[in-house]
Design a protein around this motif. Structure first.
Motif, PDB file in Angstrom:
ATOM      1  N   GLY A   1      18.487   6.822   5.594  1.00  0.00           N
ATOM      2  CA  GLY A   1      16.933   6.481   6.226  1.00  0.00           C
ATOM      3  C   GLY A   1      15.862   7.350   4.727  1.00  0.00           C
ATOM      4  O   GLY A   1      15.227   7.104   4.974  1.00  0.00           O
TER       5      GLY A   1
ATOM      6  N   SER B   1       0.685  -0.715  16.044  1.00  0.00           N
ATOM      7  CA  SER B   1       1.643  -0.331  15.453  1.00  0.00           C
ATOM      8  C   SER B   1       2.712  -0.986  14.184  1.00  0.00           C
ATOM      9  O   SER B   1       1.932  -2.058  14.265  1.00  0.00           O
ATOM     10  CB  SER B   1       2.982  -0.253  16.760  1.00  0.00           C
ATOM     11  OG  SER B   1       2.950  -1.321  17.389  1.00  0.00           O
ATOM     12  N   PHE B   2       3.396  -0.549  13.878  1.00  0.00           N
ATOM     13  CA  PHE B   2       3.893  -0.679  12.948  1.00  0.00           C
ATOM     14  C   PHE B   2       5.547  -1.349  13.127  1.00  0.00           C
ATOM     15  O   PHE B   2       6.077   0.282  13.385  1.00  0.00           O
ATOM     16  CB  PHE B   2       3.163  -0.134  11.640  1.00  0.00           C
ATOM     17  CG  PHE B   2       1.996   0.034  11.425  1.00  0.00           C
ATOM     18  CD1 PHE B   2       1.463  -1.312  10.450  1.00  0.00           C
ATOM     19  CD2 PHE B   2       1.167   0.984  12.173  1.00  0.00           C
ATOM     20  CE1 PHE B   2      -0.093  -1.075  10.372  1.00  0.00           C
ATOM     21  CE2 PHE B   2      -0.252   0.669  11.876  1.00  0.00           C
ATOM     22  CZ  PHE B   2      -0.856  -0.025  11.166  1.00  0.00           C
ATOM     23  N   THR B   3       6.060  -1.961  11.626  1.00  0.00           N
ATOM     24  CA  THR B   3       7.665  -1.604  11.399  1.00  0.00           C
ATOM     25  C   THR B   3       7.911  -1.345  10.367  1.00  0.00           C
ATOM     26  O   THR B   3       7.140  -0.869   9.855  1.00  0.00           O
ATOM     27  CB  THR B   3       8.563  -3.211  10.967  1.00  0.00           C
ATOM     28  OG1 THR B   3       7.236  -4.069   9.683  1.00  0.00           O
ATOM     29  CG2 THR B   3       7.739  -4.464  12.335  1.00  0.00           C
ATOM     30  N   VAL B   4       8.923  -0.443  10.348  1.00  0.00           N
ATOM     31  CA  VAL B   4       9.815  -0.287   9.155  1.00  0.00           C
ATOM     32  C   VAL B   4       9.417  -0.910   8.028  1.00  0.00           C
ATOM     33  O   VAL B   4       9.287   0.009   7.331  1.00  0.00           O
ATOM     34  CB  VAL B   4      11.393   0.783  10.034  1.00  0.00           C
ATOM     35  CG1 VAL B   4      11.944   0.898   8.341  1.00  0.00           C
ATOM     36  CG2 VAL B   4      11.064   1.176  10.771  1.00  0.00           C
TER      37      VAL B   4
ATOM     38  N   LEU C   1       6.101  -0.331   6.398  1.00  0.00           N
ATOM     39  CA  LEU C   1       6.026   0.935   6.312  1.00  0.00           C
ATOM     40  C   LEU C   1       6.886   0.741   4.724  1.00  0.00           C
ATOM     41  O   LEU C   1       5.935   1.807   3.983  1.00  0.00           O
ATOM     42  CB  LEU C   1       5.445   1.985   7.202  1.00  0.00           C
ATOM     43  CG  LEU C   1       5.065   1.781   8.557  1.00  0.00           C
ATOM     44  CD1 LEU C   1       4.740   2.915   9.016  1.00  0.00           C
ATOM     45  CD2 LEU C   1       3.644   1.859   7.718  1.00  0.00           C
ATOM     46  N   LEU C   2       7.745   1.051   4.803  1.00  0.00           N
ATOM     47  CA  LEU C   2       8.227   0.947   3.939  1.00  0.00           C
ATOM     48  C   LEU C   2       7.760   0.782   2.434  1.00  0.00           C
ATOM     49  O   LEU C   2       8.309   0.736   1.118  1.00  0.00           O
ATOM     50  CB  LEU C   2      10.227   0.684   3.784  1.00  0.00           C
ATOM     51  CG  LEU C   2      11.309   1.080   3.504  1.00  0.00           C
ATOM     52  CD1 LEU C   2      11.042   2.677   3.439  1.00  0.00           C
ATOM     53  CD2 LEU C   2      12.599   0.882   4.023  1.00  0.00           C
TER      54      LEU C   2
ATOM     55  N   ILE D   1       5.216  -0.512   2.240  1.00  0.00           N
ATOM     56  CA  ILE D   1       4.465  -0.116   1.574  1.00  0.00           C
ATOM     57  C   ILE D   1       4.194   1.793   0.896  1.00  0.00           C
ATOM     58  O   ILE D   1       3.831   1.716  -0.658  1.00  0.00           O
ATOM     59  CB  ILE D   1       2.752   0.756   2.877  1.00  0.00           C
ATOM     60  CG1 ILE D   1       2.702  -0.745   3.704  1.00  0.00           C
ATOM     61  CG2 ILE D   1       1.626   1.701   2.380  1.00  0.00           C
ATOM     62  CD1 ILE D   1       1.650  -0.155   4.389  1.00  0.00           C
ATOM     63  N   ILE D   2       4.998   2.438   1.319  1.00  0.00           N
ATOM     64  CA  ILE D   2       5.951   3.276   0.873  1.00  0.00           C
ATOM     65  C   ILE D   2       6.490   2.840  -0.867  1.00  0.00           C
ATOM     66  O   ILE D   2       6.106   3.951  -2.033  1.00  0.00           O
ATOM     67  CB  ILE D   2       7.028   4.027   1.376  1.00  0.00           C
ATOM     68  CG1 ILE D   2       6.400   4.864   2.179  1.00  0.00           C
ATOM     69  CG2 ILE D   2       7.886   5.060   0.573  1.00  0.00           C
ATOM     70  CD1 ILE D   2       7.453   5.788   3.518  1.00  0.00           C
TER      71      ILE D   2
END
Lengths: 180, 346
Positions: free
Chosen positions: A32, A112-115, A118-119, A121-122
Motif C-alpha cells: 500500500g 470523504s473520498f475513497t482510496v 485518491l489513488l 489523483i496521485i
C-alpha cells in the motif's frame, strides 16, 4: 502469539517460518505504501520485493529506536525512491521561485473520498509533486530530509509541496463535483 | 474542516494491497542464497565501498608509518636496515594489492618514499652526534615531522579513493570471488508508447554503470525516442557491457468507424477517421478499395470531408469496403492502419 522481538530474532537466525510470518504481517500494508509511488502495480511489487530483501538482509541493523514497522516503511520508501532516481532529477529544474510569497488556503475541505479516487489523483500527479507530497504528508519527513533524499534544495521541496497541494485541491474539487 | 494532507492520511490509513504470490517466491529464492547476495548488496552501496577500502588502505599506511617511526629511536644502523627492508617488503605488498588504483598507488608510493627518506636522514644523527640533548631535540623534531606526514598521508589517501571507488573494490572483492562464473542479464528489448516509462534491470554484477549515469542495478526510463541503453556490469574485476534497445512508438491513434450511412441525414454521411486526443497530423493519405479491387476514393488531406459513398458520381452499393490509412503525427511517428468499413443503405 509470538512477539515482534521474537519474530525478528527468528528472522535474523534465518528461520524461514519467522521470515514468512513477518512478510505476511507487513507485506500488504507495505505494498500500500509502495503503490503510492508507482502507477504500475507491477512496479510497486518489484519495489516491495526488493525492499523486503533489504529488510531481511539488514534486520540485524535494526536498532529498536522507533517502531519496527516505521523502519520497514522507511526502507520501502527509499527503495521506491531509488527506482525513480534516474528520472527524478528532470522534474525539478524549473522551481526557483520564492515559496514564501505563495499563500495556500489549505484547511477547508470537507467530505470523504475513497482510496481508489485518491489513488487515481496521485497517479496523475506530476512526479515531482507526487514524491514531495507523499514524503512530507504521508510519510512525515521534513523538508530538510526530503531535500537530502531527493537531492534537491529545501526550497524546491517546499515549492513542490505548495504546487502539489494546489494540484490536489483542484482535482479533489473536480471529483467532488463529479460525484454529486 | 481538514487539510489535503489530513484527507489523504485518513483515507490511506490502513490501506493494504495483497501482493501476488510470486513476490514471496522471489524473496524466498533470494533468501536461499544468502551469503553471496548479502555481500553483493553490501558492495552495491557506494559508502560501503569507500569505507571498506578506506579502512583497508589507511590501516596499511598507518602500520607502515608506525613501523618506520619505530626505526628512529634505535641507535644501531643494522637494526634500522632490517626494519627498513621490512617496510620495503610491506610497501611492495601494498603496491601489488593496490595495482588497480593508479592514483592512490602513486600516492602511497610517495608516502612510503617520504617516510623512508625521513628515517634515512635520522640514521647518521645518533651516531655522528653523541651530544644527548641535541639528539633528543632532533628526534623530537623528527617525531613531530613524522606525525605530520602521517596525518597528511591519511588525508592524501582519502581523496583519491573517493574518486576511484570502483577500482578500489578489487582489493576486498577478491576474497569473495563467486564460486561459479558470473551470469549477467539485462531486461529484454522492448517497445514503449511515447510518454510511458519502463524499468530496465541488470543482474549478476556487484556494481553497475549505465550510459545514463546511474549506478543502481535498475533504472527507470522514459525515453522520447527509440534509444539504446547500455550498462557496464562489473564483478570480481570483470566488466561486461550489456545492451537493451527500447523502441518508442506513438500510441496515439486515429479512430476509424466501422460503418457509415451516406443518406444525407447529417449523421455518419461521410466515412472519415476521427482524431483522438490532441494529435497533430503532418502527413496523411487514405485509400478505399472496393471488393473488386477498384479504388473508390483516395485523398492526401485529413481536412477532406471523407468518402461520401459515391464512385464516379454514382452511389456505391451497400457492401464492405477496404480502407488503408497512413499518416505521420506531430511527433513524427508514422502509422499505417488497415481495415474494412460497411457502407449501409436502407
Amino acid at each position: 502469539m509470538i512477539s515482534e522481538a521474537e519474530l525478528i530474532a527468528g528472522c535474523i537466525k534465518g528461520d524461514r517460518a519467522s521470515q514468512r510470518q513477518l512478510y505476511t504481517q507487513l507485506a500488504p500494508k507495505m505494498l500500500g505504501v509502495c503503490r503510492r509511488y508507482f502507477e504500475d502495480s507491477q512496479e510497486a511489487e518489484d519495489a516491495l520485493q526488493e525492499g523486503f530483501i533489504k529488510v531481511f538482509e539488514n534486520l540485524n541493523k535494526y536498532r529498536k529506536e522507533g517502531s519496527f514497522e516505521g523502519w520497514v516503511r522507511r526502507i520501502m520508501v527509499n527503495t521506491s525512491l531509488n527506482y525513480h532516481r534516474a528520472n527524478l532529477k528532470n522534474h525539478f529544474h524549473s522551481d526557483i521561485e520564492d515559496v514564501e510569497n505563495e499563500i495556500v488556503h489549505d484547511a477547508n475541505i470537507t467530505g470523504s473520498f475513497t482510496v481508489d479516487v485518491l489513488l487515481k489523483i496521485i497517479d496523475n500527479m506530476p512526479t515531482g509533486y507526487k514524491f514531495v507530497f507523499n514524503l512530507f504528508e504521508m510519510e512525515g519527513f521534513s523538508h530538510k530530509e526530503i531535500a537530502g533524499m531527493m537531492n534537491i534544495s529545501e526550497n524546491t521541496s517546499k515549492s513542490q509541496l505548495v504546487k502539489a497541494k494546489k494540484f490536489l485541491r483542484k482535482k479533489i474539487n473536480e471529483f467532488g463535483i463529479n460525484e454529486l | 474542516m481538514a487539510t489535503i494532507g489530513d484527507i489523504f492520511r485518513k483515507t490511506f490509513e490502513g490501506y493494504k494491497v495483497d501482493p501476488s504470490d510470486k513476490v514471496w517466491q522471489h524473496i524466498e529464492k533470494h533468501l536461499d542464497t544468502p551469503p553471496a547476495s548479502g555481500f553483493q548488496n553490501l558492495i552495491k552501496s557506494k559508502t560501503a565501498i569507500i569505507a571498506a577500502s578506506l579502512v583497508f588502505v589507511t590501516a596499511i599506511v598507518f602500520t607502515l608509518v608506525q613501523l618506520t617511526s619505530e626505526n628512529q629511536p634505535t641507535n644501531s644502523i643494522q637494526g634500522n636496515l632490517t626494519k627498513q627492508t621490512k617496510s620495503n617488503d610491506l610497501s611492495k605488498t601494498t603496491q601489488t594489492s593496490l595495482t588497480p588504483q593508479p592514483n592512490s598507488n602513486n600516492n602511497s608510493n610517495k608516502n612510503i618514499i617520504s617516510t623512508q627518506t625521513l628515517t634515512l636522514a635520522t640514521n647518521p644523527i645518533p651516531n655522528c652526534q653523541p651530544i644527548a640533548p641535541t639528539q633528543n631535540l632532533l628526534q623530537n623534531n623528527l617525531a613531530i615531522n613524522n606525525t605530520s606526514t602521517q596525518n597528511t598521508s591519511a588525508l592524501q589517501q582519502f581523496n583519491p579513493i573517493q574518486n576511484t571507488t570502483i577500482p578500489a573494490l578489487t582489493n576486498t572483492e577478491t576474497q569473495y570471488t563467486p564460486k561459479t562464473n558470473p551470469v549477467f542479464t539485462i531486461s529484454k528489448n522492448d517497445t514503449l508508447c511515447k510518454g510511458e516509462s519502463l524499468v530496465i534491470k541488470a543482474t549478476g554484477g556487484q556494481s553497475y554503470q549505465w550510459n545514463t549515469g546511474e549506478i543502481s542495478d535498475s533504472i527507470k526510463v522514459n525515453p522520447l525516442n527509440s534509444v539504446l541503453y547500455s550498462v557496464t556490469v562489473s564483478t570480481s574485476g570483470i566488466d561486461t557491457v550489456l545492451n537493451t534497445f527500447i523502441t518508442v512508438k506513438s500510441c496515439y491513434s486515429l479512430f476509424v468507424p466501422t460503418a457509415f450511412t451516406p443518406d444525407n441525414d447529417g449523421k455518419n454521411d461521410y466515412f472519415h477517421p476521427v482524431k483522438q486526443d490532441n494529435i497533430g497530423i503532418e502527413k496523411y493519405e487514405m485509400k478505399i478499395v472496393a471488393r473488386n479491387g477498384k479504388i473508390v476514393y483516395s485523398t492526401n488531406s485529413f481536412e477532406d470531408m471523407g468518402w461520401d459513398g459515391k464512385f464516379d458520381g454514382n452511389a456505391a452499393p451497400e457492401n464492405f469496403y477496404l480502407w488503408y490509412v497512413k499518416y505521420t503525427d506531430s511527433d513524427f511517428f508514422t502509422h499505417e492502419l488497415r481495415g474494412q468499413v460497411y457502407l449501409y443503405r436502407h
